[in-house]
Design an enzyme around this catalytic site. Structure first.
Site, mmCIF file in Angstrom:
data_model
loop_
_atom_site.group_PDB
_atom_site.id
_atom_site.type_symbol
_atom_site.label_atom_id
_atom_site.label_comp_id
_atom_site.label_asym_id
_atom_site.label_seq_id
_atom_site.Cartn_x
_atom_site.Cartn_y
_atom_site.Cartn_z
ATOM 1 N N SER A 1 0.839 -1.204 0.000
ATOM 2 C CA SER A 1 0.000 0.000 0.000
ATOM 3 C C SER A 1 0.867 1.243 0.000
ATOM 4 O O SER A 1 0.385 2.339 -0.280
ATOM 5 C CB SER A 1 -0.914 -0.005 1.223
ATOM 6 O OG SER A 1 -0.137 -0.079 2.407
ATOM 7 N N HIS B 1 -4.748 13.354 2.235
ATOM 8 C CA HIS B 1 -4.253 13.304 0.858
ATOM 9 C C HIS B 1 -4.854 14.444 0.034
ATOM 10 O O HIS B 1 -5.856 15.045 0.433
ATOM 11 C CB HIS B 1 -4.610 11.963 0.200
ATOM 12 C CG HIS B 1 -3.724 10.838 0.635
ATOM 13 N ND1 HIS B 1 -3.935 10.163 1.830
ATOM 14 C CD2 HIS B 1 -2.617 10.289 0.072
ATOM 15 C CE1 HIS B 1 -3.001 9.230 1.956
ATOM 16 N NE2 HIS B 1 -2.185 9.293 0.918
ATOM 17 N N HIS B 2 -4.268 14.662 -1.124
ATOM 18 C CA HIS B 2 -4.707 15.697 -2.078
ATOM 19 C C HIS B 2 -6.184 15.539 -2.468
ATOM 20 O O HIS B 2 -6.760 14.457 -2.352
ATOM 21 C CB HIS B 2 -3.821 15.638 -3.332
ATOM 22 C CG HIS B 2 -3.758 14.270 -3.960
ATOM 23 N ND1 HIS B 2 -4.646 13.852 -4.907
ATOM 24 C CD2 HIS B 2 -2.939 13.212 -3.726
ATOM 25 C CE1 HIS B 2 -4.369 12.615 -5.262
ATOM 26 N NE2 HIS B 2 -3.332 12.192 -4.552
ATOM 27 N N LYS C 1 -7.595 12.488 -4.855
ATOM 28 C CA LYS C 1 -7.557 11.051 -4.518
ATOM 29 C C LYS C 1 -8.968 10.484 -4.540
ATOM 30 O O LYS C 1 -9.901 11.080 -4.000
ATOM 31 C CB LYS C 1 -6.891 10.836 -3.151
ATOM 32 C CG LYS C 1 -6.726 9.355 -2.820
ATOM 33 C CD LYS C 1 -5.796 9.137 -1.648
ATOM 34 C CE LYS C 1 -5.703 7.676 -1.252
ATOM 35 N NZ LYS C 1 -5.173 6.799 -2.309
#
Ligand code: NAD
Length: 244
Positions: free
Chosen positions: A100, A132-133, A136
């Protein structure tokens, strides 16, 4: 020299893998494959395929690798249980490195998480937070899922039963065995992960922050070279780094 094909070549990770692969003297990029390209037509020319694409693409990619006896490195996340099961069956035919997260720092975080959970014991409440951005698509991140799996394994509890995704409404008091999971999304954050151990009178937080995708790409390229020297089986990045 390890010959590799990048699957998902036009994506954020694909472009990073092509750039890092070209700069790596031990790697030859045979092809970059994305939607509409013919992986079957070129897979025979490679030693390994590196898949950072979309969860539905991993299974057919793995089947092609197995048919041609090529090593496979899987970085894609968000697979259904059915997809996972189909890919896992192929471990008897080819070496598969499935992680992952391919960064050295995060794999050290996995190791530290196992240790800290063992040492701190059942008195500490466990929560995982990831960010996260904004682009995602899956949540929680595959890395956060791995962290939760490690916590459940060391605590010897069923993750399915104890995982709490966010909290909303009158959820009642926190139980000692639940494992909280919280996904933040925004901006251009490459990937932050924190494991929180909250006890009475003290709190320990283990945090990793990725600032560049190069760390994932270089780890995956290293995994591809390593995989080509292995017998068929299922491996992860901790195996590649010699952490277990
Ligand atoms: P992205 O959306 O920028 O790129 C994905 C690419 O895959 C796109 O170009 C898309 O067209 C392509 N694609 C989709 N279906 C395909 C198919 N059938 N065949 C070939 N290509 C196909 O996403 P990203 O940020 O590059 O991330 C890709 C995947 O890698 C995600 O699942 C992400 O969570 C994962 N990821 C893993 C790690 C890790 O270390 N394991 C690190 C970062 C991202």
């Amino acid at each position: 020299m390890t010959k590799v094909i990048i699957n998902g070549a036009n994506g954020r990770m694909g472009e990073t893998l092509l750039r890092c692969g070209e700069a790596n003297p031990g790697i030859e990029i045979v092809a970059g494959i994305d939607v509409g390209d013919d992986l079957a037509g070129v897979v025979g020319q490679t030693d390994a395929v590196i898949d950072f694409s979309f969860h539905e693409a991993t299974r057919p990619t793995a089947e092609l690798c197995a048919a041609h006896k090529k090593a496979l490195v899987i970085g894609t996340t968000g697979h259904s249980a059915g997809d996972k099961e189909s890919v896992l069956k192929l471990q008897s035919e080819i070496p598969i490195v499935w992680a992952s997260n391919f960064s050295t720092g995060v794999n050290t975080l996995f190791w530290l998480t196992r240790k800290a959970t063992e040492v701190l014991g059942a008195d500490f409440d466990l929560e995982v937070v990831e960010m996260h951005h904004r682009l995602k698509r899956d949540a929680p991140s595959g890395t956060a899922a791995t962290l939760a799996e490690i916590l459940a394994e060391v605590r010897n509890v069923s993750l399915e039963k104890e995982l709490r995704h966010g909290r909303d409404g009158i959820v009642g008091e926190r139980t000692g065995s639940e494992i909280g999971m919280h996904s933040l999304r925004g901006g251009d954050v490459v990937g932050d992960h924190t494991v929180v151990y909250a006890g009475n009178g003290e709190r320990l937080e283990l945090t990793h922050k990725a600032a560049s995708r190069d760390t994932f790409a270089n780890g995956a390229l290293r995994a591809a070279t390593w995989a080509c020297a292995q017998t068929p089986g299922l491996y992860n990045m901790e195996n590649v780094l010699g952490l277990k």
